[in-house]
Motif scaffolding. Structure first.
Motif, PDB file in Angstrom:
ATOM      1  N   LEU A 147       9.448 -11.256  10.703  1.00  0.00           N
ATOM      2  CA  LEU A 147      10.606 -10.692  10.005  1.00  0.00           C
ATOM      3  C   LEU A 147      10.100  -9.974   8.760  1.00  0.00           C
ATOM      4  CD1 LEU A 147      13.428 -13.426  10.085  1.00  0.00           C
ATOM      5  CD2 LEU A 147      13.398 -11.217  11.255  1.00  0.00           C
ATOM      6  N   PRO A 148      10.696  -8.833   8.410  1.00  0.00           N
ATOM      7  CA  PRO A 148      10.294  -8.156   7.172  1.00  0.00           C
ATOM      8  C   PRO A 148      10.534  -9.083   5.989  1.00  0.00           C
ATOM      9  CG  PRO A 148      11.929  -6.866   8.397  1.00  0.00           C
ATOM     10  CD  PRO A 148      11.820  -8.190   9.087  1.00  0.00           C
ATOM     11  N   ALA A 149       9.715  -8.955   4.951  1.00  0.00           N
ATOM     12  CA  ALA A 149       9.834  -9.838   3.795  1.00  0.00           C
ATOM     13  C   ALA A 149       9.631  -9.057   2.511  1.00  0.00           C
ATOM     14  CB  ALA A 149       8.801 -10.960   3.883  1.00  0.00           C
ATOM     15  N   ILE A 150      10.325  -9.497   1.463  1.00  0.00           N
ATOM     16  CA  ILE A 150      10.022  -9.011   0.116  1.00  0.00           C
ATOM     17  C   ILE A 150       9.834 -10.228  -0.778  1.00  0.00           C
ATOM     18  CG2 ILE A 150      11.310  -6.839   0.366  1.00  0.00           C
ATOM     19  CD1 ILE A 150      13.499  -8.141  -1.459  1.00  0.00           C
ATOM     20  N   GLY A 151       9.225 -10.017  -1.939  1.00  0.00           N
ATOM     21  CA  GLY A 151       9.009 -11.102  -2.890  1.00  0.00           C
ATOM     22  C   GLY A 151       8.724 -10.509  -4.253  1.00  0.00           C
ATOM     23  N   VAL A 152       8.221 -11.341  -5.149  1.00  0.00           N
ATOM     24  CA  VAL A 152       7.963 -10.886  -6.517  1.00  0.00           C
ATOM     25  C   VAL A 152       7.010  -9.695  -6.534  1.00  0.00           C
ATOM     26  CG1 VAL A 152       6.932 -11.539  -8.739  1.00  0.00           C
ATOM     27  CG2 VAL A 152       8.463 -13.132  -7.560  1.00  0.00           C
ATOM     28  N   SER A 153       5.965  -9.735  -5.699  1.00  0.00           N
ATOM     29  CA  SER A 153       4.984  -8.638  -5.737  1.00  0.00           C
ATOM     30  C   SER A 153       5.606  -7.333  -5.252  1.00  0.00           C
ATOM     31  CB  SER A 153       3.746  -8.986  -4.914  1.00  0.00           C
ATOM     32  OG  SER A 153       4.066  -9.028  -3.545  1.00  0.00           O
ATOM     33  N   THR A 154       6.546  -7.429  -4.296  1.00  0.00           N
ATOM     34  CA  THR A 154       7.230  -6.216  -3.837  1.00  0.00           C
ATOM     35  C   THR A 154       8.005  -5.591  -4.983  1.00  0.00           C
ATOM     36  OG1 THR A 154       7.602  -7.478  -1.792  1.00  0.00           O
ATOM     37  CG2 THR A 154       8.630  -5.295  -1.946  1.00  0.00           C
ATOM     38  N   VAL A 155       8.710  -6.451  -5.755  1.00  0.00           N
ATOM     39  CA  VAL A 155       9.480  -5.950  -6.904  1.00  0.00           C
ATOM     40  C   VAL A 155       8.546  -5.313  -7.919  1.00  0.00           C
ATOM     41  CG1 VAL A 155      10.885  -6.653  -8.885  1.00  0.00           C
ATOM     42  CG2 VAL A 155      11.367  -7.587  -6.602  1.00  0.00           C
ATOM     43  N   GLU A 156       7.421  -5.972  -8.194  1.00  0.00           N
ATOM     44  CA  GLU A 156       6.469  -5.440  -9.184  1.00  0.00           C
ATOM     45  C   GLU A 156       5.912  -4.090  -8.732  1.00  0.00           C
ATOM     46  OE1 GLU A 156       4.961  -9.759 -10.915  1.00  0.00           O
ATOM     47  OE2 GLU A 156       3.746  -8.684  -9.447  1.00  0.00           O
ATOM     48  N   ASN A 157       5.555  -3.993  -7.449  1.00  0.00           N
ATOM     49  CA  ASN A 157       4.994  -2.736  -6.943  1.00  0.00           C
ATOM     50  C   ASN A 157       6.045  -1.631  -6.878  1.00  0.00           C
ATOM     51  OD1 ASN A 157       2.329  -3.619  -6.630  1.00  0.00           O
ATOM     52  ND2 ASN A 157       2.840  -4.649  -4.721  1.00  0.00           N
ATOM     53  N   ALA A 158       7.283  -1.998  -6.570  1.00  0.00           N
ATOM     54  CA  ALA A 158       8.367  -1.008  -6.570  1.00  0.00           C
ATOM     55  C   ALA A 158       8.579  -0.473  -7.985  1.00  0.00           C
ATOM     56  CB  ALA A 158       9.651  -1.629  -6.030  1.00  0.00           C
ATOM     57  N   ALA A 159       8.504  -1.363  -8.975  1.00  0.00           N
ATOM     58  CA  ALA A 159       8.657  -0.933 -10.373  1.00  0.00           C
ATOM     59  C   ALA A 159       7.513  -0.007 -10.769  1.00  0.00           C
ATOM     60  CB  ALA A 159       8.709  -2.153 -11.290  1.00  0.00           C
ATOM     61  N   LYS A 160       6.275  -0.355 -10.367  1.00  0.00           N
ATOM     62  CA  LYS A 160       5.118   0.496 -10.673  1.00  0.00           C
ATOM     63  C   LYS A 160       5.258   1.871 -10.025  1.00  0.00           C
ATOM     64  CE  LYS A 160       1.728  -3.204 -11.142  1.00  0.00           C
ATOM     65  NZ  LYS A 160       0.805  -3.999 -10.307  1.00  0.00           N
ATOM     66  N   ALA A 161       5.918   1.918  -8.865  1.00  0.00           N
ATOM     67  CA  ALA A 161       6.116   3.193  -8.163  1.00  0.00           C
ATOM     68  C   ALA A 161       7.290   3.974  -8.753  1.00  0.00           C
ATOM     69  CB  ALA A 161       6.332   2.944  -6.667  1.00  0.00           C
TER      70      ALA A 161
ATOM     71  N   ALA B 146       0.837  -1.206   0.000  1.00  0.00           N
ATOM     72  CA  ALA B 146       0.000   0.000   0.000  1.00  0.00           C
ATOM     73  C   ALA B 146       0.872   1.257   0.000  1.00  0.00           C
ATOM     74  CB  ALA B 146      -0.933  -0.004   1.208  1.00  0.00           C
ATOM     75  N   MET B 147       2.004   1.206   0.709  1.00  0.00           N
ATOM     76  CA  MET B 147       2.911   2.357   0.708  1.00  0.00           C
ATOM     77  C   MET B 147       3.462   2.592  -0.702  1.00  0.00           C
ATOM     78  SD  MET B 147       6.413   3.082   2.874  1.00  0.00           S
ATOM     79  CE  MET B 147       7.128   1.513   2.378  1.00  0.00           C
ATOM     80  N   LEU B 148       3.837   1.505  -1.397  1.00  0.00           N
ATOM     81  CA  LEU B 148       4.352   1.649  -2.763  1.00  0.00           C
ATOM     82  C   LEU B 148       3.265   2.181  -3.697  1.00  0.00           C
ATOM     83  CD1 LEU B 148       6.512  -1.603  -3.021  1.00  0.00           C
ATOM     84  CD2 LEU B 148       7.333   0.758  -2.853  1.00  0.00           C
ATOM     85  N   GLN B 149       2.021   1.745  -3.488  1.00  0.00           N
ATOM     86  CA  GLN B 149       0.912   2.264  -4.292  1.00  0.00           C
ATOM     87  C   GLN B 149       0.760   3.768  -4.063  1.00  0.00           C
ATOM     88  OE1 GLN B 149      -1.119   0.612  -6.622  1.00  0.00           O
ATOM     89  NE2 GLN B 149      -1.563   2.768  -7.016  1.00  0.00           N
ATOM     90  N   ARG B 150       0.947   4.200  -2.812  1.00  0.00           N
ATOM     91  CA  ARG B 150       0.848   5.627  -2.484  1.00  0.00           C
ATOM     92  C   ARG B 150       1.911   6.424  -3.248  1.00  0.00           C
ATOM     93  NH1 ARG B 150       1.033   4.976   2.778  1.00  0.00           N
ATOM     94  NH2 ARG B 150       2.863   6.006   3.596  1.00  0.00           N
ATOM     95  N   VAL B 151       3.128   5.878  -3.295  1.00  0.00           N
ATOM     96  CA  VAL B 151       4.200   6.557  -4.028  1.00  0.00           C
ATOM     97  C   VAL B 151       3.844   6.636  -5.516  1.00  0.00           C
ATOM     98  CG1 VAL B 151       6.632   6.437  -4.702  1.00  0.00           C
ATOM     99  CG2 VAL B 151       5.953   5.901  -2.354  1.00  0.00           C
ATOM    100  N   ALA B 152       3.286   5.538  -6.058  1.00  0.00           N
ATOM    101  CA  ALA B 152       2.863   5.540  -7.472  1.00  0.00           C
ATOM    102  C   ALA B 152       1.800   6.617  -7.689  1.00  0.00           C
ATOM    103  CB  ALA B 152       2.333   4.158  -7.862  1.00  0.00           C
TER     104      ALA B 152
END
Lengths: 297, 297
Positions: B244-258, B209-215
């Motif tokens: 523990l904090p986690a990242i995955g494919v969706s994090t990468v996709e959302n970071a790219a969209k942002a 949701a934070m990455l969506q906000r940046v987008a």
């Protein structure tokens, strides 16, 4: 602005402002409040709207318009209209792309922006540099609260009929710690706590968008606890002549939509825009508004 | 999960886990990764889905289902199925309303929740209390990374073809300071910096949701600077057996969209869910993923 409180509050004597004052106007109602304050003293303010930021009502009354990165153009306008004082009033929603400031025609000021860019200053550093630059040309930069002193949040106390209960106090305490921490990092000025825990922190999106996020999290049942408090406070290193945190009627309305119980702001370093209307809106919605001292934990 | 890296990375020997292991499953892909890891060792995991959190694929394979506040029901299930070990895996999107835990039938555990409520513990305090309670009944609580050690972000370095440039390094540094500050306050684990400045901080809404906000801020042209970095790191006081904090494919996709240039996570205390797929997604999108040491500035 003729802000009068439900409770008596002392109004500091306005400082003596000699010479014509220019208002560099961002968004929100503050620029017009400053303009009205100056007119009530028999002065004729010079209104300079920031492109893409100033509200329609202000645009209708503007004397000039500048882009946020056109500091060179601003200095020329100030000189041409025999301005003595400058007030930076209102918010700036759009972060400038500083490369735009490097275009030809901005003259020696491009050096300033190259400097800013190189050092990656935050909002606060940027504002200080802009103020220092304006002053280096012989203009006096004054704070909006020096023109309309009664917009400053009054000394610590509850301003509404509703008072924060024990849980409200815990929410204020938690959000205050968070708001101060992100203020110290020059990131933002606001935080929301619910059930004694911070759930949202304000970044570039601003207070209203943060409150909307809290409302959305509630709708999605990702926050189930009732109540909550919004806290806004100035940064420890705050440049008080610009960018003081502000609340107003819309803040109260958005806090109510987010299901919060109230709002707490720092006394003396936060603006309450439309004091009487803001307190009336809070009383109507059953929210508290409390102010707290800068030093107190 | 058979996470293999594009670059060679040592995989620590998995610890010896004796007896049957129950997975208390929140959202995301971690619970099934842990389940697969256990099956690869010839064990048969017992899958307990958290109501309203577990993904459909997990719900289809679940052995039991509990509400997040039914700690009493959980202990009964663990005893009934002769469980020796418990893994808390996956995220919990919905904050529990603790008053629900006080309903009749939760027995003596209501005392625990009254305690939690009274002291307004944060996520971290709550998790520690839940873990301590489960252990007090004789079960061993193990971290997901003890079952599938290769999901931990590897030692400090760049994992992708793209490396952060100087601006990327400045973004990582700024976001790291902010993420650590809000982690220390037990608020969140992530921050986004653009142009060397922090623009978004993660609260209850979560990383996506934070990455969506940046987008959204970019679409509205409220952020005009290119690039940017997402940083996630564990809290200083992190309970490493959960959350523990986690990242995955969706994090990468959302970071790219942002519109971000990359992601940096703390080595050894952050999970990379689907390591190979995540790095492949970052390489495909031209993003960097870097890990940094816990101690390094």
């Amino acid at each position: 602005m003729t802000a009068k409180s439900d409770k008596a509050r002392p109004t500091p004597a306005p400082p003596v402002i000699t010479g014509r004052t220019a208002i560099i106007a961002g968004n929100g109602s503050l620029p017009l409040a400053v303009a009205d304050g100056l007119r009530q003293r028999g002065q004729s303010p010079f209104l300079i709207a920031i492109k893409g930021e100033a509200d329609p009502e202000l645009l209708a009354r503007k004397d000039a318009e500048i882009s946020i990165v056109e500091l060179g153009g601003l200095i020329r306008i100030l000189k041409a209209h025999d301005i003595a004082n400058v007030v930076l009033a209102g918010g700036v929603r759009h972060r400038p792309e500083f490369s735009a400031a490097l275009k030809p025609g901005n003259g020696n000021l491009s050096a300033l922006f190259r400097f800013l860019r190189a050092f990656r200053l935050g909002d606060d550093g940027l504002l200080r540099a802009v103020i220092a630059t304006i002053e280096s040309y012989g203009f006096r930069v004054v704070g909006a609260h020096e023109i309309v002193p009664d917009i400053l949040a009054p000394a610590a106390g509850v301003l509404t009929r509703k008072k924060p209960d024990r849980e409200g106090g815990a929410n204020i305490a938690a959000a205050k710690v968070a708001a101060r921490a992100i203020g110290a990092l020059d990131i933002g000025q606001g935080a929301v706590a619910i059930g004694g825990r911070v759930v949202a922190l304000e970044g570039v999106e601003g207070t209203d968008a943060m409150l909307q996020r809290v409302a959305d999290l509630r709708s999605a049942r990702r926050i189930n606890r009732q109540g909550g408090a919004l806290v806004k406070c100035a940064k420890p290193q705050q440049e008080v002549r610009a960018d003081l945190p502000a609340i107003g009627v819309s803040t109260v309305e958005n806090a109510a939509k987010a299901g919060l119980s109230g709002i707490a702001v720092e006394a003396g370093r936060t603006l309450i825009l439309g004091y009487r209307e803001t307190i009336a809106a809070a009383n109507a919605a059953g929210l508290f508004i409390e102010t707290f001292d800068q030093e107190a934990g």
